[in-house]
Design a protein around this motif. Structure first.
Motif, PDB file in Angstrom:
ATOM      1  N   TYR A 176       0.835  -1.199   0.000  1.00 19.59           N
ATOM      2  CA  TYR A 176       0.000   0.000   0.000  1.00 19.59           C
ATOM      3  C   TYR A 176       0.873   1.254   0.000  1.00 19.59           C
ATOM      4  CZ  TYR A 176      -3.336  -3.596   1.379  1.00 19.59           C
ATOM      5  OH  TYR A 176      -4.086  -4.740   1.426  1.00 19.59           O
ATOM      6  N   SER A 177       0.223   2.409   0.153  1.00 17.43           N
ATOM      7  CA  SER A 177       0.955   3.668   0.141  1.00 17.43           C
ATOM      8  C   SER A 177       1.937   3.725   1.298  1.00 17.43           C
ATOM      9  CB  SER A 177      -0.018   4.851   0.215  1.00 17.43           C
ATOM     10  OG  SER A 177      -0.798   4.777   1.402  1.00 17.43           O
ATOM     11  N   ARG A 178       3.098   4.314   1.045  1.00 17.61           N
ATOM     12  CA  ARG A 178       4.176   4.329   2.041  1.00 17.61           C
ATOM     13  C   ARG A 178       4.591   5.771   2.301  1.00 17.61           C
ATOM     14  NH1 ARG A 178       4.909   0.756  -1.850  1.00 17.61           N
ATOM     15  NH2 ARG A 178       6.401   2.085  -2.962  1.00 17.61           N
ATOM     16  N   HIS A 179       4.672   6.114   3.589  1.00 14.91           N
ATOM     17  CA  HIS A 179       5.002   7.478   3.963  1.00 14.91           C
ATOM     18  C   HIS A 179       5.852   7.468   5.239  1.00 14.91           C
ATOM     19  CE1 HIS A 179       1.975   8.904   1.105  1.00 14.91           C
ATOM     20  NE2 HIS A 179       1.118   8.048   1.648  1.00 14.91           N
ATOM     21  N   THR A 180       6.403   8.635   5.572  1.00 14.40           N
ATOM     22  CA  THR A 180       7.059   8.772   6.867  1.00 14.40           C
ATOM     23  C   THR A 180       5.990   8.759   7.954  1.00 14.40           C
ATOM     24  OG1 THR A 180       6.918  11.184   6.849  1.00 14.40           O
ATOM     25  CG2 THR A 180       8.860  10.182   5.814  1.00 14.40           C
ATOM     26  N   ILE A 181       6.426   8.722   9.201  1.00 13.62           N
ATOM     27  CA  ILE A 181       5.469   8.659  10.313  1.00 13.62           C
ATOM     28  C   ILE A 181       4.502   9.835  10.264  1.00 13.62           C
ATOM     29  CG2 ILE A 181       5.219   8.770  12.821  1.00 13.62           C
ATOM     30  CD1 ILE A 181       7.917   7.344  13.057  1.00 13.62           C
ATOM     31  N   ASN A 231       7.585  -3.977  24.953  1.00 13.51           N
ATOM     32  CA  ASN A 231       7.056  -2.678  24.551  1.00 13.51           C
ATOM     33  C   ASN A 231       7.862  -2.092  23.394  1.00 13.51           C
ATOM     34  OD1 ASN A 231       5.686   0.111  25.093  1.00 13.51           O
ATOM     35  ND2 ASN A 231       7.872   0.517  25.328  1.00 13.51           N
ATOM     36  N   ASN A 232       9.179  -2.155  23.487  1.00 17.11           N
ATOM     37  CA  ASN A 232      10.033  -1.616  22.424  1.00 17.11           C
ATOM     38  C   ASN A 232       9.830  -2.357  21.108  1.00 17.11           C
ATOM     39  OD1 ASN A 232      11.134   0.218  24.223  1.00 17.11           O
ATOM     40  ND2 ASN A 232      12.890  -1.084  24.720  1.00 17.11           N
ATOM     41  N   LEU A 233       9.736  -3.666  21.186  1.00 14.17           N
ATOM     42  CA  LEU A 233       9.550  -4.464  19.969  1.00 14.17           C
ATOM     43  C   LEU A 233       8.198  -4.200  19.325  1.00 14.17           C
ATOM     44  CD1 LEU A 233      11.075  -7.895  21.109  1.00 14.17           C
ATOM     45  CD2 LEU A 233      12.145  -6.105  19.720  1.00 14.17           C
ATOM     46  N   LEU A 234       7.164  -4.051  20.152  1.00 11.40           N
ATOM     47  CA  LEU A 234       5.833  -3.786  19.609  1.00 11.40           C
ATOM     48  C   LEU A 234       5.768  -2.413  18.949  1.00 11.40           C
ATOM     49  CD1 LEU A 234       3.532  -5.269  22.416  1.00 11.40           C
ATOM     50  CD2 LEU A 234       3.803  -6.115  20.075  1.00 11.40           C
ATOM     51  N   TRP A 235       6.415  -1.411  19.563  1.00 13.74           N
ATOM     52  CA  TRP A 235       6.408  -0.088  18.942  1.00 13.74           C
ATOM     53  C   TRP A 235       7.223  -0.071  17.656  1.00 13.74           C
ATOM     54  CZ3 TRP A 235       2.640   2.778  19.470  1.00 13.74           C
ATOM     55  CH2 TRP A 235       2.054   3.057  20.702  1.00 13.74           C
ATOM     56  N   MET A 236       8.287  -0.835  17.628  1.00 13.86           N
ATOM     57  CA  MET A 236       9.065  -0.923  16.394  1.00 13.86           C
ATOM     58  C   MET A 236       8.217  -1.558  15.284  1.00 13.86           C
ATOM     59  SD  MET A 236      12.746  -2.757  15.735  1.00 13.86           S
ATOM     60  CE  MET A 236      12.061  -4.386  16.068  1.00 13.86           C
ATOM     61  N   GLY A 237       7.497  -2.620  15.614  1.00 12.46           N
ATOM     62  CA  GLY A 237       6.607  -3.234  14.636  1.00 12.46           C
ATOM     63  C   GLY A 237       5.489  -2.296  14.219  1.00 12.46           C
ATOM     64  N   PHE A 238       4.983  -1.528  15.183  1.00 14.67           N
ATOM     65  CA  PHE A 238       3.928  -0.562  14.876  1.00 14.67           C
ATOM     66  C   PHE A 238       4.403   0.456  13.844  1.00 14.67           C
ATOM     67  CE2 PHE A 238       2.414   3.750  15.587  1.00 14.67           C
ATOM     68  CZ  PHE A 238       1.044   3.602  15.409  1.00 14.67           C
ATOM     69  N   ILE A 239       5.603   0.990  14.018  1.00 13.49           N
ATOM     70  CA  ILE A 239       6.124   2.004  13.102  1.00 13.49           C
ATOM     71  C   ILE A 239       6.220   1.448  11.685  1.00 13.49           C
ATOM     72  CG2 ILE A 239       8.169   3.371  12.520  1.00 13.49           C
ATOM     73  CD1 ILE A 239       8.654   3.682  15.536  1.00 13.49           C
ATOM     74  N   ARG A 271       3.614   1.789   6.382  1.00 12.11           N
ATOM     75  CA  ARG A 271       3.257   1.024   5.188  1.00 12.11           C
ATOM     76  C   ARG A 271       1.748   0.888   5.019  1.00 12.11           C
ATOM     77  NH1 ARG A 271       8.077  -0.481   7.032  1.00 12.11           N
ATOM     78  NH2 ARG A 271       9.709  -1.097   5.552  1.00 12.11           N
ATOM     79  N   SER A 272       0.983   1.627   5.816  1.00 14.14           N
ATOM     80  CA  SER A 272      -0.488   1.695   5.708  1.00 14.14           C
ATOM     81  C   SER A 272      -1.192   0.404   6.089  1.00 14.14           C
ATOM     82  CB  SER A 272      -0.908   2.123   4.282  1.00 14.14           C
ATOM     83  OG  SER A 272      -0.394   3.403   3.982  1.00 14.14           O
ATOM     84  N   TYR A 273      -0.569  -0.414   6.918  1.00 16.49           N
ATOM     85  CA  TYR A 273      -1.247  -1.590   7.466  1.00 16.49           C
ATOM     86  C   TYR A 273      -1.864  -1.185   8.818  1.00 16.49           C
ATOM     87  CZ  TYR A 273       1.172  -4.439   3.990  1.00 16.49           C
ATOM     88  OH  TYR A 273       1.637  -4.987   2.812  1.00 16.49           O
ATOM     89  N   PHE A 274      -2.916  -0.380   8.748  1.00 16.64           N
ATOM     90  CA  PHE A 274      -3.439   0.263   9.948  1.00 16.64           C
ATOM     91  C   PHE A 274      -4.097  -0.714  10.912  1.00 16.64           C
ATOM     92  CE2 PHE A 274      -3.525   3.626   6.650  1.00 16.64           C
ATOM     93  CZ  PHE A 274      -2.607   4.478   7.229  1.00 16.64           C
ATOM     94  N   TRP A 275      -4.800  -1.690  10.402  1.00 15.25           N
ATOM     95  CA  TRP A 275      -5.480  -2.622  11.303  1.00 15.25           C
ATOM     96  C   TRP A 275      -4.477  -3.516  12.022  1.00 15.25           C
ATOM     97  CZ3 TRP A 275      -9.961  -1.470  12.934  1.00 15.25           C
ATOM     98  CH2 TRP A 275     -10.892  -0.826  12.109  1.00 15.25           C
ATOM     99  N   TRP A 276      -3.424  -3.931  11.345  1.00 12.39           N
ATOM    100  CA  TRP A 276      -2.381  -4.697  12.022  1.00 12.39           C
ATOM    101  C   TRP A 276      -1.642  -3.830  13.037  1.00 12.39           C
ATOM    102  CZ3 TRP A 276      -2.450  -9.701  12.057  1.00 12.39           C
ATOM    103  CH2 TRP A 276      -2.974 -10.407  10.976  1.00 12.39           C
TER     104      TRP A 276
END
Length: 305
Positions: A63-68, A127-135, A140-145
């Motif tokens: 999907y569309s890719r952007h900075t944070i 917590n750090n790993l989850l936030w890294m995965g979140f970013i 990458r627009s995978y909002f639900w994940w």
């Protein structure tokens, strides 16, 4: 040959020793070494990932890719945050996390509540790993994940918060209150982006649900006297108010956000000041020495003699 009860006891001990989220009174040499290695690495990787995706968009993805913060603008919603205030929040959080990480390398005689620091380590790493995965997912627009990771982190931090009531102020703010406050806000931030709630119905719903921020912050302020959580949510409410004011002036979302910010700030200040001047203890972050814990018992025993 061991009997059945001995075998059951060994199995029970083995299961609990293999569980990194188990509260323990002491840690093995191997677990201490693992925490000393993994904790700073996870923190550093999250810092690098956050800084990198602040300025660079990912090159791969469906999907569309952007900075944070470009993503925050593209998927603007009633819960979009101001990039400057939120970035300063995370910079401050990363800075105050340094003393916590450093405490893992100090001797137990040098640090009060040293064992709690190791008990918090697996949760801090997670917590750090989850936030890294979140970013990665957010950009990458995978909002639900991304929302799923926020939900998991919100619950694991909440359980950790209630499990460790006695930590130092700096450790509490760095490893618990700061990340938990942002996890709560990110539930709305990411969820609103996922449903693309820029339409009228979405804004009406947002005008109602924003007051849960005041209720959530008030719960920690009045029940736990936790002014660190109150100040954190106050800052994030300011980030929401500024973002909404600069984009949708003719709306009530930014007005409500500033009202919530003021309420949380004033109540947090009222709770914090007595503790700072020594009139009232910091309920959540206070470290009570063993002698102080035993003092009432010693007094009772002396009266009974």
């Amino acid at each position: 040959m061991p009997n059945a009860s001995e075998v059951a006891s060994r199995v029970h001990d083995g299961v609990h020793s293999a569980n990194p989220f188990q509260t323990v009174s002491s840690h093995s040499k191997n677990s201490v070494i693992a925490y000393k290695i993994i904790t700073p690495i996870s923190w550093l990787v999250l810092v690098i990932t956050s800084v990198y995706y602040d300025f660079a968009a990912p090159h791969e993805g469906k999907y569309s890719r952007h900075t944070i913060w470009r993503q925050n603008s593209v998927r603007h919603s009633p819960f979009a945050l101001n990039s400057i205030i939120t970035s300063l929040y995370w910079i401050a959080l990363f800075i105050i996390q340094i003393p916590y990480v450093a405490s893992l390398f100090q001797n137990s005689e040098q640090v009060e509540n040293h064992n709690t620091a190791y008990n918090l380590a697996p949760h801090f790493i997670f917590n750090n790993l989850l936030w890294m995965g979140f970013i990665h997912l957010w950009c990458r627009s995978y909002f639900w994940w991304a929302e799923l990771l926020v939900i998991v982190n919100f619950f694991q931090l909440t359980f950790t918060y209630f499990r460790y009531p006695s930590t130092t102020k700096i450790t509490h703010a760095a490893a618990l209150a700061g990340p938990l406050a942002f996890s709560f806000v990110a539930l709305y931030w990411t969820g609103a982006a996922a449903v693309h709630s820029h339409h009228f119905a979405g804004r009406v719903a947002a005008n109602v649900f924003i007051w849960t921020w005041a209720v959530y912050g008030g719960f920690y302020l009045f029940v736990f006297k936790d002014w660190t959580m109150g100040f954190a949510l106050s800052i994030l409410s300011a980030a929401l108010g500024v973002a909404q004011f600069l984009t949708v002036i003719v709306a009530v979302q930014w007005i409500e956000a500033f009202i919530i910010m003021a309420l949380l700030f004033l109540v947090s200040l009222a709770v914090a000041v007595p503790g700072v001047v020594g009139k009232e203890p910091f309920r959540r972050g206070e470290v009570v020495s063993e002698d102080r814990e035993r003092a009432p018992l010693l007094a009772d025993s002396s009266n009974n003699v």
